[in-house]
Write an enzyme that holds these catalytic residues in place. Structure first.
Site, PDB file in Angstrom:
ATOM      1  N   HIS A 112       3.763  22.715  41.589  1.00  0.00           N
ATOM      2  CA  HIS A 112       3.896  22.765  39.988  1.00  0.00           C
ATOM      3  C   HIS A 112       3.600  21.418  39.395  1.00  0.00           C
ATOM      4  O   HIS A 112       3.975  20.488  40.077  1.00  0.00           O
ATOM      5  CB  HIS A 112       5.317  23.129  40.000  1.00  0.00           C
ATOM      6  CG  HIS A 112       5.724  23.453  38.396  1.00  0.00           C
ATOM      7  ND1 HIS A 112       5.483  24.508  37.773  1.00  0.00           N
ATOM      8  CD2 HIS A 112       6.188  22.392  37.465  1.00  0.00           C
ATOM      9  CE1 HIS A 112       5.900  24.386  36.536  1.00  0.00           C
ATOM     10  NE2 HIS A 112       6.220  23.145  36.408  1.00  0.00           N
ATOM     11  N   ASP A 159      15.296  31.022  31.383  1.00  0.00           N
ATOM     12  CA  ASP A 159      14.403  29.888  31.002  1.00  0.00           C
ATOM     13  C   ASP A 159      13.272  30.170  30.055  1.00  0.00           C
ATOM     14  O   ASP A 159      13.151  29.480  29.019  1.00  0.00           O
ATOM     15  CB  ASP A 159      13.638  29.306  32.289  1.00  0.00           C
ATOM     16  CG  ASP A 159      12.792  28.321  32.124  1.00  0.00           C
ATOM     17  OD1 ASP A 159      13.169  27.426  31.322  1.00  0.00           O
ATOM     18  OD2 ASP A 159      11.328  28.387  31.908  1.00  0.00           O
ATOM     19  N   ARG A 162      14.173  25.788  22.639  1.00  0.00           N
ATOM     20  CA  ARG A 162      14.038  24.166  22.800  1.00  0.00           C
ATOM     21  C   ARG A 162      12.743  23.776  22.230  1.00  0.00           C
ATOM     22  O   ARG A 162      12.600  22.633  21.436  1.00  0.00           O
ATOM     23  CB  ARG A 162      13.963  23.815  24.496  1.00  0.00           C
ATOM     24  CG  ARG A 162      15.420  24.093  25.171  1.00  0.00           C
ATOM     25  CD  ARG A 162      15.288  23.760  26.571  1.00  0.00           C
ATOM     26  NE  ARG A 162      14.481  22.519  26.912  1.00  0.00           N
ATOM     27  CZ  ARG A 162      13.881  22.508  28.034  1.00  0.00           C
ATOM     28  NH1 ARG A 162      13.916  23.263  28.908  1.00  0.00           N
ATOM     29  NH2 ARG A 162      13.338  21.153  28.217  1.00  0.00           N
ATOM     30  N   SER A 172      14.647  23.895  34.341  1.00  0.00           N
ATOM     31  CA  SER A 172      13.720  24.917  33.696  1.00  0.00           C
ATOM     32  C   SER A 172      12.607  24.936  34.953  1.00  0.00           C
ATOM     33  O   SER A 172      12.298  26.035  35.262  1.00  0.00           O
ATOM     34  CB  SER A 172      13.120  24.398  32.636  1.00  0.00           C
ATOM     35  OG  SER A 172      11.980  24.934  31.997  1.00  0.00           O
ATOM     36  N   LYS A 182      12.315  28.136  37.963  1.00  0.00           N
ATOM     37  CA  LYS A 182      11.175  29.283  38.155  1.00  0.00           C
ATOM     38  C   LYS A 182      10.458  29.147  39.643  1.00  0.00           C
ATOM     39  O   LYS A 182      10.094  29.877  40.180  1.00  0.00           O
ATOM     40  CB  LYS A 182       9.997  28.823  37.043  1.00  0.00           C
ATOM     41  CG  LYS A 182      10.349  29.283  35.830  1.00  0.00           C
ATOM     42  CD  LYS A 182       9.224  28.800  34.769  1.00  0.00           C
ATOM     43  CE  LYS A 182       9.528  27.283  34.405  1.00  0.00           C
ATOM     44  NZ  LYS A 182       9.224  26.931  32.985  1.00  0.00           N
TER      45      LYS A 182
HETATM   46  N1  URA Z   1       7.854  22.586  31.923  1.00  0.00           N
HETATM   47  C1  URA Z   1       8.711  23.415  32.099  1.00  0.00           C
HETATM   48  O1  URA Z   1       8.497  24.478  32.751  1.00  0.00           O
HETATM   49  N2  URA Z   1       9.787  23.328  31.525  1.00  0.00           N
HETATM   50  C2  URA Z   1      10.239  22.134  30.753  1.00  0.00           C
HETATM   51  O2  URA Z   1      11.360  22.004  30.275  1.00  0.00           O
HETATM   52  C3  URA Z   1       9.037  21.320  30.580  1.00  0.00           C
HETATM   53  C4  URA Z   1       7.956  21.456  31.233  1.00  0.00           C
END
Ligand code: URA
Length: 435
Positions: A82, A161, A168, A183, A187
């Site tokens: 990621h 999220d 946010r 966050s 995932k």
């Molecule tokens: N990427 C994400 O998946 N979440 C965040 O809060 C910031 C960057």
């Protein structure tokens, strides 16, 4: 329990209980907590932070707010990767086939682009015919058969999220280390991989502006991964300029193919070798980073990595000839040079501005429902350290034509270049590895 009391508690800097965190997340998902209360709570978290225990609890609550994928039907150690977001970041297009060619199974779910950052799924869909929506059985069978598949994220991964992030984004509460860490990791945990490699960016184009802040974020994410039994490693990498030379969907596929052929820009190749090495070690296919790097280089030199990309494209319905003939990808009608307005050395290229310029000419979406043009984008000619004189070409716009959007994108690109009188000090692309 009342949300107003939870907000007051967080505002006072006190630690929330696991029950209170689950109450917030359940309420966000069900809609029983209104957005204004969720936003007030997120702002209190931004100001007062969270303890490690709170961050871990929040991550798990979000990970379990929707589907949790079980990848156990796929053989081998599944390693996910990621990136915290960048411009020109096409590493997944390179890493997925490259590490699969070295024996690490890649069962990856990726996202679409929004705003200045691109998304892997949009890039793959620039390949004519490529399908990013596969059923679970087809996805698993493809990974067991050829070792790699990259598909769009299923509708119900970490829905808490999704809602919280959207809120946010419009309430100035993205930049909070516990909120970003939870966050990202919610995932990744829900997506089911055994091990996770994080590419944590810092610089003008990233949420974290300094390497020090990126390290704090990385440590928070590694701690969460360790806590839930997923080996997690983070690379801290520079985003003071876009990655590679090409920004835009089909253009980025083209650059990925260049790297898999042993060509392409050095920064992108180096980052992929470093991230790929970590993935091979995490996946048990190399004993250390040096052995892993040799294996990856051999996969490029022998053509195995590029072949793997062709196999993945064919398996997902795309035109596999593209791996050998990237000229078959969509191409923009016009190429317009963007000229330097001054003399100097390139010290930095504001990645966010370049991403926004690419979006302006159609490469990205301002809103979720916008359609994108796969062919358009930006080709950077001058990068950090280059010396330019007034009138030199900084970049080339690949556009539909010389229209208003192209003219304002060109202006934005000129403004994104930071020039100085002296040559800039060399910046390491990979600043640190946190594990
Ligand atoms: N990427 C994400 O998946 N979440 C965040 O809060 C910031 C960057």
């Amino acid at each position: 329990m009342r949300m107003v009391d939870v907000i007051r508690k967080k505002r006072a800097g006190e630690e929330m209980t696991a029950e209170e965190i689950r109450f917030v997340i359940d309420g966000v998902v069900s809609g029983s907590i209104p957005d204004y209360q969720t936003a007030a709570w997120a702002m209190a978290v931004c100001f007062n932070g969270m303890s490690d225990a709170e961050t871990a609890e929040l991550t798990l609550a979000m990970a379990h707010s929707g589907d949790v994928v079980d990848l156990s039907a796929i053989r081998g150690v599944k390693v996910d990767k990621h990136s915290t977001g960048g411009v020109g970041d096409k590493t997944t297009l390179i890493l997925a086939p490259m590490v699969a060619a070295c024996g690490v199974p890649v069962a990856k779910m990726s996202g679409r682009g929004l705003g200045h950052t691109g998304g892997t799924i949009d890039k793959l869909e620039s390949i004519p015919g490529f399908r990013t929506e596969l059923g679970r059985d087809e996805f698993f069978a493809q990974v067991n058969g050829i070792g790699v598949s990259v598909i769009g994220q299923s509708g119900n991964i970490a829905p808490a999220d999704k809602k919280l992030y959207a809120l946010r984004d419009v309430t100035g509460t993205v930049e909070s280390i516990p909120l970003i860490a939870s966050s990202v990791m919610s995932k990744k945990i829900a997506a089911g991989a055994d091990a996770i490699l994080l590419d944590v960016k810092f610089g003008s184009g990233a949420f974290m502006k300094t390497a020090e802040d990126a390290i704090v974020l990385a440590k928070a994410m590694v701690a969460i991964g360790t806590e839930v039994g997923r080996t997690t490693v983070a690379a801290i990498t520079d985003m003071d300029q876009p990655l590679g030379r090409l920004i835009g969907n089909a253009l980025e596929v083209r650059e990925a193919i260049e790297i898999l052929r042993g060509e392409g820009p050095e920064d992108l190749r180096e980052l992929c070798l470093e991230l790929g090495s970590q993935m091979l070690v995490l996946g048990g296919q190399a004993k250390d980073a040096a052995e892993a790097r040799d294996k990856l280089k051999s996969a490029i030199d022998s053509g195995a990595a590029l072949d793997k990309l062709g196999q993945m494209i064919a398996a997902q319905g795309g035109d596999a000839k593209i791996a050998g003939q990237p000229g078959l990808l969509p191409q923009a009608a016009a190429r317009i040079p963007v000229l330097s307005a001054a003399d100097g050395y390139v010290h930095g290229i504001d990645a966010e501005e370049i991403g926004l310029a690419a979006m302006r000419i159609g490469a990205g979406r301002a809103a979720k429902e916008d359609k994108i043009d796969y062919a358009v984008g930006v080709e950077l000619i001058a990068k950090r350290g280059h010396k330019v004189v007034k009138g030199d070409t900084l970049a080339i716009l690949h556009t539909r034509g010389d229209d208003e959007a192209a003219r304002s994108a060109a202006e934005q690109i000129v403004g994104a270049y930071e020039l100085g009188d002296e040559a800039p000090a060399a910046n390491p692309l990979i600043y640190a590895i946190v594990s």
